[in-house]
Design an enzyme around this catalytic site. Structure first.
Site, PDB file in Angstrom:
ATOM      1  N   GLY A  29     -40.359  -4.510 -57.513  1.00 60.06           N
ATOM      2  CA  GLY A  29     -40.479  -4.165 -56.099  1.00 60.06           C
ATOM      3  C   GLY A  29     -40.191  -2.723 -55.775  1.00 60.06           C
ATOM      4  O   GLY A  29     -40.412  -2.280 -54.653  1.00 60.06           O
ATOM      5  N   LYS A  53     -42.975   2.054 -59.166  1.00 65.13           N
ATOM      6  CA  LYS A  53     -42.460   2.878 -60.266  1.00 65.13           C
ATOM      7  C   LYS A  53     -43.100   2.473 -61.589  1.00 65.13           C
ATOM      8  O   LYS A  53     -43.276   3.296 -62.494  1.00 65.13           O
ATOM      9  CB  LYS A  53     -40.947   2.747 -60.351  1.00 65.13           C
ATOM     10  N   LYS A  97     -34.092   5.567 -63.943  1.00 67.31           N
ATOM     11  CA  LYS A  97     -33.747   5.653 -62.517  1.00 67.31           C
ATOM     12  C   LYS A  97     -34.025   7.029 -61.946  1.00 67.31           C
ATOM     13  O   LYS A  97     -34.210   7.173 -60.734  1.00 67.31           O
ATOM     14  CB  LYS A  97     -32.260   5.304 -62.318  1.00 67.31           C
TER      15      LYS A  97
END
Length: 464
Positions: free
Chosen positions: A70, A82, A357
């Protein structure tokens, strides 16, 4: 929420989050004197020696694979899933996260003769683009098991008023997903568990799409079956870099495992919580769950598990720090561990925890530290990576990052750490070694082709 077509399940979940946030501030803390450290977790290596690997295919054949997909990657300036970000090349082909995940699934299906269905939990922002990729892949076929479930959305809350935020410039930004703990109510509402049971599946392996180390594993499938546990979390040994991550503890009152995020640590307990000797394991956010146990637990709570509420402070436009401050109310998937008697953990190596990240992480993953094998495994020699710091002013945004590494990232094979300050663009075949650093020159700078960069910056090419 009703006006915007949200379901009763989405509304019930948000109502619970909101009421906890408004009325139970003290309940958000998990105090140090109320928990015991988690110790003595069996390692993957210990487990590996106990497994009959021929028989393990049987447990693996009863396992379904679910990826949390998501995230938009807004922290890197992305406006798409991503998982659609290019990761590295494999035999000249540009591979995105999603391509590598599909490769891992197809490899397991072919080599082991298992069905291994893949389901993505997309958000309203990632569904369309991601599903186009899945449907365009000519080798990937899946008929009976849903390819996606779509997680809920909820209003962002104005930090000042406690009301849903208004942002006329882009009304879509008034909404957010309720964290990956929303997985459980989304699964319940979708009926996915019923479909999986009808097709003979007993176990569900769930992990993040930006963690390419979280591959399907017959060894862990068999170990999970052997434990008889309803719920298992993959944990890893904490290093100083992991001090601020969520870690697993045991509740003294109930004896059950708990996930403690740093947002749930009282200020007076921070030193203990960040002590990696005292609390040696962190949560990788890869979990194994028995489908019948999860189904029973969700049924008992009408699909909305009573998970701790995380207050995530952001701005309404995540790319604009001057926009209105908001609260996003979230829950964590791993927090469900405390609802299951007999839940357990297994300690995995860093090869199963390779999250991306930030662009600092991407810098390492795109480098020559890794080789993408024909089984779509991200392989490295020891999985002990250099400490990387790239100047956020010039490298945080993916477009800026790619512009400054037009020929790919430099070699990291000989680097212990990397510290780049200022605006540097790199030529081809640059090699970083030792504690490589580049200072801020106050103007755009260039590292020429084939240069070596170490503790003194770009090595001089003149003879002494």
């Amino acid at each position: 929420m009703r006006e915007n077509g949200m379901t009763d399940m989405a509304i019930a979940q948000f109502k619970r989050l909101y009421e906890v946030w408004r009325n139970e501030e003290a309940s958000s803390w998990i105090r140090e004197d109320e928990v015991e450290p988690l110790v003595g977790v069996p390692s993957f290596h210990d487990v590996y020696e106990t497994i009959n690997h021929d028989k393990a295919v049987d447990a693996f054949a009863k396992t379904a694979f679910l990826k949390l997909n998501g995230g938009l990657g807004t922290s890197m300036g992305l406006d798409c899933a991503k998982s659609l970000l290019p990761m590295r090349r494999h035999k000249a082909r540009q591979m995105r996260f999603i391509d590598i995940i599909i490769g891992q699934v197809l490899t397991a299906r072919t080599r082991l003769g298992v069905e291994l269905p893949l389901t993505l939990m997309n958000s309203f922002r990632t569904s369309n683009d991601t599903m186009k990729v899945l449907r365009a892949n000519k080798k990937f076929h899946q008929e009976d098991i849903p390819l996606e479930i779509v997680q809920h959305q909820e209003p962002k809350i104005s930090a000042e008023t406690g009301l849903p935020v208004s942002f006329p410039a882009n009304p879509e930004l008034e909404w957010c997903p309720p964290g990956h703990g929303d997985l459980f109510s989304t699964i319940w509402e979708s009926g996915l568990l019923d479909v999986l049971e009808e097709h003979g599946f007993k176990y569900l392996f769930i992990s993040n799409s930006d963690n390419l180390g979280a591959r399907p594993s017959r060894t862990l499938a068999q170990h999970f079956e052997n434990t008889g546990a309803p719920f298992m979390i993959e944990v890893a040994k904490r290093t100083p870099a992991d001090r601020k991550g969520g870690h697993i503890v045991r509740d003294k009152a109930t004896g059950r495992l708990m996930l403690r995020e740093m947002s749930q640590v009282h200020p007076n307990d921070k030193d203990d919580a960040q002590n990696i000797e005292k609390h040696p394991y962190f949560n990788t956010n890869s979990i194994w769950v028995r489908i019948d146990a999860l189904k029973a637990k969700l049924s008992a709570y009408d699909g909305v598990l009573p998970l701790p509420v995380i207050r995530n402070k952001k701005t309404v436009d995540p790319t604009d720090p001057t926009s209105e401050p908001v609260i996003q109310l979230e829950t964590a998937m791993g927090a469900a561990v405390t609802l299951f008697d007999g839940a357990t953990c297994v300690c995995v190596d860093r090869m199963r925890f390779l999250p991306v990240k930030t662009t600092d992480d991407l810098f390492i993953m795109r480098s020559d530290r890794f080789h993408l094998t024909d089984q779509y495994e991200m392989e490295d020699g020891n999985y002990i990576f250099p400490d990387v710091h790239l100047d956020a002013r010039y490298y945080k945004n993916i477009h800026d990052f790619d512009t400054r590494f037009p020929y790919g990232v430099p070699s990291l094979a000989a680097a212990n750490s990397v510290d780049i300050e200022g605006d540097w663009t790199f030529g081809r075949d640059v090699i970083l070694f030792g504690d490589a650093r580049l200072p801020d020159t106050g103007e755009p700078s260039y590292v020429p082709n084939g240069e070596y960069v170490g503790p003194q910056g770009v090595e001089p090419d003149d003879w002494v």
